[in-house]
Design an enzyme around this catalytic site. Structure first.
Site: not given
Length: 285
Positions: A37, A39, A84, A105, A152-153, A201, A226
């Site tokens: 991942d 972030d 989340e 967003s 990555s998201a 994912k 994470d």
């Protein structure tokens, strides 16, 4: 390994970890791939108690975004981030909220008509920070030709710019993320492909089976994440012999440590470095 003595390191089953690492050592560089991942895994969660920005935050906080938009993005974060990381909800329960958050967003960002050629400057002026030891991590993997899959998201364009400016966007690195779609004038008009959020994912991993098929002989994996959603990042790998899962637990530690220890082989609690992954790579490569 002396690095395992650090107070930040937690393991449910140290013997099993040792077994997996022995398997990785036996396979060496020619069998290893890293799936990670970005972030809050490769990037820092906080510096001196101050939160570091994610790829999305870098755009949210930049001068290309109006104050009104920034306010709306913050409201979304304050509503959805607690969902989340809520330890009492399942991933399935969180899923629709994440889709909602990203959709709202991303719609706001498109309304801002962001310009592609301003991204590099935005990243340069941001507080983006990679975890200590990142140069050693990326350089060592590049030296030994170990494929690195960053999944990555976040925002792919921002992520690539961060690692490019850090001097570690080596040819062995592949990034799969949410990439911006710009019109002919370089103005943001939408996003490419399927949305990747924290909890889907698995689907993204399966969409990348072609990549993993080409790496068929790389059957040993170091996976780093994470979030519990990151555990499915290797789901597209056709033949796994050994997989070592390293989880960074940055926030809500007491409530989540147990779940993380059930899922990750090694859990690094509030550890802003890559010391442990680097020590393992030292042994394997």
């Amino acid at each position: 390994m002396p690095q395992f003595e650090k107070t930040t390191v937690h393991m449910r089953d140290p013997e099993r970890v040792e077994q997996i690492i022995c398997g990785l050592i036996k396979g060496g560089a020619s069998k290893l791939q890293v799936i990670t991942d970005f972030d809050m895994t490769l990037s820092k969660f906080a510096v001196n108690g101050k939160r570091c920005p994610t790829c999305h935050n870098i755009i949210d906080n930049c001068k290309l975004v109006t104050d009104d938009c920034r306010q709306k993005l913050l409201q979304l974060k304050n509503k959805y981030y607690p969902i989340e990381i809520d330890p009492h909800l399942t991933m399935e329960e969180k899923y629709p909220f994440m889709v909602e958050w990203y959709f709202k967003s991303h719609t706001l960002l498109v309304e801002q008509r962001l310009e592609k050629d301003k991204l590099a400057e935005v990243v340069r002026e941001s507080d983006a920070a990679l975890r200590e030891g990142f140069e050693q991590f990326f350089d060592c993997l590049q030296q030994h030709n170990v494929p690195v899959f960053i999944f990555s998201a976040g925002l792919g364009d921002v992520l690539e710019e961060i690692i490019r400016q850090a001097g570690v966007y080596h040819p062995n690195v592949k990034v799969v993320s949410n990439f911006m779609d710009f019109d002919d004038n370089g103005v943001l008009k939408g996003f490419k492909g399927e949305l990747i959020h924290v909890y889907n994912k698995h689907d993204g991993a399966l969409r990348n089976t072609e990549y993993f098929k080409q790496l068929r002989e790389y059957c040993n994996i170091i996976l780093m994440g994470d979030s519990l959603g990151d555990l499915s990042m290797a789901d597209g790998v056709p033949n796994v012999e050994n997989i070592l899962k390293i989880g960074f637990l940055n926030d809500k530690v007491e409530e989540r440590l147990d779940k993380y220890l059930d899922s990750y082989d090694i859990v690094l609690v509030k550890d802003e470095t890559l010391e442990v992954p680097n020590a393992i790579l030292q042994k394997v490569l």
